[in-house]
Design an enzyme around this catalytic site. Structure first.
Site, mmCIF file in Angstrom:
data_model
loop_
_atom_site.group_PDB
_atom_site.id
_atom_site.type_symbol
_atom_site.label_atom_id
_atom_site.label_comp_id
_atom_site.label_asym_id
_atom_site.label_seq_id
_atom_site.Cartn_x
_atom_site.Cartn_y
_atom_site.Cartn_z
ATOM 1 N N LYS A 23 0.847 -1.210 0.000
ATOM 2 C CA LYS A 23 0.000 0.000 0.000
ATOM 3 C C LYS A 23 0.870 1.244 0.000
ATOM 4 O O LYS A 23 0.678 2.160 -0.801
ATOM 5 C CB LYS A 23 -0.900 0.022 1.235
ATOM 6 C CG LYS A 23 -1.546 1.391 1.507
ATOM 7 C CD LYS A 23 -2.440 1.415 2.716
ATOM 8 C CE LYS A 23 -1.742 1.818 3.954
ATOM 9 N NZ LYS A 23 -1.515 3.266 4.170
ATOM 10 N N ASN A 24 1.889 1.274 0.871
ATOM 11 C CA ASN A 24 2.657 2.517 1.018
ATOM 12 C C ASN A 24 3.633 2.742 -0.132
ATOM 13 O O ASN A 24 4.062 3.859 -0.373
ATOM 14 C CB ASN A 24 3.328 2.557 2.395
ATOM 15 C CG ASN A 24 2.265 2.641 3.493
ATOM 16 O OD1 ASN A 24 1.126 3.016 3.229
ATOM 17 N ND2 ASN A 24 2.619 2.263 4.704
ATOM 18 N N ARG A 93 -4.114 9.840 3.661
ATOM 19 C CA ARG A 93 -2.912 10.600 4.005
ATOM 20 C C ARG A 93 -2.119 10.959 2.745
ATOM 21 O O ARG A 93 -1.644 12.062 2.593
ATOM 22 C CB ARG A 93 -2.041 9.731 4.926
ATOM 23 C CG ARG A 93 -0.850 10.457 5.482
ATOM 24 C CD ARG A 93 -1.144 10.946 6.857
ATOM 25 N NE ARG A 93 -0.292 12.039 7.228
ATOM 26 C CZ ARG A 93 -0.778 13.205 7.673
ATOM 27 N NH1 ARG A 93 -2.074 13.406 7.752
ATOM 28 N NH2 ARG A 93 0.030 14.168 8.030
ATOM 29 N N CYS A 117 -5.089 7.920 8.931
ATOM 30 C CA CYS A 117 -5.371 7.321 10.244
ATOM 31 C C CYS A 117 -5.125 8.319 11.369
ATOM 32 O O CYS A 117 -4.134 9.053 11.376
ATOM 33 C CB CYS A 117 -4.474 6.100 10.449
ATOM 34 S SG CYS A 117 -4.986 4.743 9.401
ATOM 35 N N ARG A 122 0.427 14.152 13.413
ATOM 36 C CA ARG A 122 0.899 13.976 12.020
ATOM 37 C C ARG A 122 1.106 15.318 11.312
ATOM 38 O O ARG A 122 0.456 15.651 10.338
ATOM 39 C CB ARG A 122 -0.053 13.079 11.233
ATOM 40 C CG ARG A 122 -0.275 11.753 11.932
ATOM 41 C CD ARG A 122 -1.074 10.783 11.124
ATOM 42 N NE ARG A 122 -0.232 10.104 10.122
ATOM 43 C CZ ARG A 122 -0.696 9.138 9.322
ATOM 44 N NH1 ARG A 122 -1.953 8.784 9.399
ATOM 45 N NH2 ARG A 122 0.080 8.550 8.432
ATOM 46 N N PRO A 123 2.028 16.139 11.829
ATOM 47 C CA PRO A 123 2.302 17.446 11.216
ATOM 48 C C PRO A 123 2.947 17.285 9.842
ATOM 49 O O PRO A 123 3.322 16.184 9.446
ATOM 50 C CB PRO A 123 3.284 18.082 12.196
ATOM 51 C CG PRO A 123 3.924 16.936 12.883
ATOM 52 C CD PRO A 123 2.912 15.843 12.947
ATOM 53 N N ASP A 125 5.390 19.720 8.767
ATOM 54 C CA ASP A 125 6.468 20.723 8.718
ATOM 55 C C ASP A 125 7.675 20.261 7.894
ATOM 56 O O ASP A 125 8.294 21.071 7.189
ATOM 57 C CB ASP A 125 6.907 21.084 10.147
ATOM 58 C CG ASP A 125 7.366 19.855 10.931
ATOM 59 O OD1 ASP A 125 6.571 18.917 11.087
ATOM 60 O OD2 ASP A 125 8.538 19.825 11.347
ATOM 61 N N ASP A 305 3.763 0.306 12.288
ATOM 62 C CA ASP A 305 2.525 -0.257 11.728
ATOM 63 C C ASP A 305 2.275 -1.679 12.211
ATOM 64 O O ASP A 305 1.158 -2.187 12.092
ATOM 65 C CB ASP A 305 2.579 -0.263 10.185
ATOM 66 C CG ASP A 305 2.562 1.154 9.635
ATOM 67 O OD1 ASP A 305 2.836 1.321 8.432
ATOM 68 O OD2 ASP A 305 2.307 2.087 10.412
ATOM 69 N N ILE A 327 6.943 6.462 17.546
ATOM 70 C CA ILE A 327 6.714 7.193 16.294
ATOM 71 C C ILE A 327 5.460 8.070 16.361
ATOM 72 O O ILE A 327 5.497 9.243 16.022
ATOM 73 C CB ILE A 327 6.596 6.219 15.089
ATOM 74 C CG1 ILE A 327 7.812 5.289 15.025
ATOM 75 C CG2 ILE A 327 6.375 6.989 13.801
ATOM 76 C CD1 ILE A 327 9.102 5.978 14.648
ATOM 77 N N ARG A 397 -8.939 -0.122 3.577
ATOM 78 C CA ARG A 397 -8.016 0.877 2.996
ATOM 79 C C ARG A 397 -6.667 0.225 2.699
ATOM 80 O O ARG A 397 -5.929 0.668 1.840
ATOM 81 C CB ARG A 397 -7.804 2.038 3.975
ATOM 82 C CG ARG A 397 -8.925 3.036 4.029
ATOM 83 C CD ARG A 397 -8.499 4.299 4.766
ATOM 84 N NE ARG A 397 -7.189 4.750 4.290
ATOM 85 C CZ ARG A 397 -6.340 5.433 5.058
ATOM 86 N NH1 ARG A 397 -6.638 5.707 6.315
ATOM 87 N NH2 ARG A 397 -5.162 5.820 4.573
#
Ligand code: EPZ
Length: 416
Positions: A23-24, A93, A117, A122-123, A125, A305, A327, A397
């Site tokens: 997926k990623n 995301r 998620c 989950r910034p 920057d 994960d 994380i 997902r």
């Protein structure tokens, strides 16, 4: 009507299962295909919700995207827009990868602050730091990132955090930037290497992916290509957890054992037998696992994960385990549901202390995010009795054909 997954658990899962494409990897590579003007064929694409949403986003930009089996054909020749609809961007995301790709293609992008998620703040920057450094001007207006760049020019970018997403976004923009971009303290996940290989196949020059320093020499034009993406590292780990939690014996085919090192070592510490082949891992768990300590870290550390599915194994291990989630700051939301099934877990900040109980018992539970949903599937397969999982949209997902695959290893599972 929201579908539910119902599992009558409490027996070992045994048999063989083949993992789908990652997926990623898919959500980083598919947008990259837009940066060419030629057709790309991307193979081993998992048929999951995130891919369907991404396909819709790309079609609104003007791309022609078709999927036959697990091969996606992307024809970007008519892509003329750079504004991603807010409702689609908020569904996942990885919509923010269209910032890097549209900046690379048009010097413009408009993408709403992404969804994904709910596992922490989950910034973004580091994404903005990198894209700004390459020459983009980015303003957040009404929850939408409005990005513009006259030209993208390669430079050195030091990542304060080894962010997977930011590393991907910078690689995407750098692939069409003038000159060389060096990313220092880059993420090293397998899907970063997969993206690097895809960009190289398109004509960019990418060196060092998989190490903390990646160098990308942008190309003024990127060509179409045919590429097959890596198998899903996290789906592989989920099947490893299912075998261990149910005291089963599962052969996981089509995976990359090397990518699973941290998970395999942890299972071995638990006393679970892990046999590695060229492209498969067999997990054979005859007895109740031993308690172990797990700390999540960027790759090659233990993947965040897999923290949620592995916490389930430890909930019935012999002794007391500790899981430290370094994380994301709120990735223990599955624990409340596990407690409902009889787990004895104390949470203090980023530490979960898990006192192993004899067994869990089935209950009605709710998935709060993708890997929490995966954890509840592991728990339902392990627990005695019936477990009903709601909010299965999260699971869909990231897991292709999960119910059919579970049935193929002997699970008593159905979807309403
Ligand atoms: C990617 O998320 C994955 N998602 C996640 O998988 C995965 O958990 C995560 O990487 C870590 O491996 C996709 O690839 C689509 P990060 P991402 O940026 O990119 C902080 C799943 O289950 N950070 O590596 O969002 C952040 O807060 C999903 O498949 C900043 O501080 O993760 C976190 O603490 C869930 N600033 C840490 O870095 C930034 O600009 C790692 O986040 C970006 C991130």
């Amino acid at each position: 009507m929201e579908s539910k997954i119902i599992i009558n658990g409490g027996r070992p899962l045994c048999g063989e299962v083949t993992v789908s494409g990652g997926k990623n990897s898919a959500v980083a590579i598919i947008p990259a295909a837009l940066m060419s003007d030629e057709i790309c064929y991307i193979e081993n694409i998992p048929k999951i919700e995130d891919v369907i949403v991404l396909k819709k986003m790309m079609e609104t930009l003007g791309a022609e995207v078709t999927i036959e089996g697990n091969t996606m054909k992307v024809d970007p020749s008519n892509v003329s827009k750079w504004i991603v609809p807010d409702d689609l961007a908020r569904e996942m995301r990885a919509s923010y990868y269209l910032m890097g790709t549209m900046l690379a293609k048009f010097g413009k992008a408009q993408v709403a602050f992404p969804g994904g998620c709910n596992i922490g703040s989950r910034p973004m920057d580091q994404h903005l730091k990198g894209l700004n450094a390459l020459g983009a001007k980015i303003d957040l207006k009404g929850g939408v990132y409005v990005c513009e760049a006259d030209k993208l020019k390669g430079c050195e970018i030091y990542m304060d955090v080894s962010s997977v997403g930011a590393t991907v976004n910078i690689m995407l923009a750098a692939a069409r930037a003038e000159g060389v971009t060096t990313i220092v303290n880059a993420a090293r996940e397998p899907h970063i290497v997969d993206l690097a290989n895809f960009l190289s196949a398109m004509g960019a020059t990418v060196k060092g992916a998989g190490t903390p320093t990646i160098r990308i020499k942008g190309a003024s034009k990127l060509r179409g290509c045919r590429y097959s993406i890596l198998p899903d590292q996290i789906e592989t780990g989920t099947w490893m957890a299912l075998a261990a939690a149910t005291r089963g014996d599962i052969k996981i085919r089509g995976c990359v054992p090397y990518h699973m090192e941290s998970a395999s070592v942890k299972l071995a510490e638990m006393g679970v037998e892990v046999i590695e082949g060229e492209d498969y891992i067999r997990v054979n768990a005859k007895n109740r696992p031993n308690a172990v300590h797990i700390q999540t870290l960027p790759y090659p550390g233990f993947p965040t994960d897999l923290q949620q599915p592995f916490t389930v194994i430890l909930s019935t291990a012999k002794g007391t385990s500790m899981v430290i989630e370094t994380i994301f700051e709120s990735r223990f939301r599955h624990v409340d549901e596990l407690r409902r099934m009889g787990a004895n877990i104390q949470i203090s900040g980023d530490v979960a202390v898990i006192t192993g109980v004899e067994s869990l018992s089935g209950a009605d539970v709710v998935a709060s995010d993708l890997r929490a949903g995966a954890a509840l599937i592991v728990a339902g397969a392990m627990a005695k009795g019936k477990t009903t999982i709601s909010n299965t949209k999260y699971i869909d997902r990231g897991y292709e054909d999960i119910v059919d695959k579970l049935i193929s290893v002997g699970a008593d599972v159905s979807r309403t």
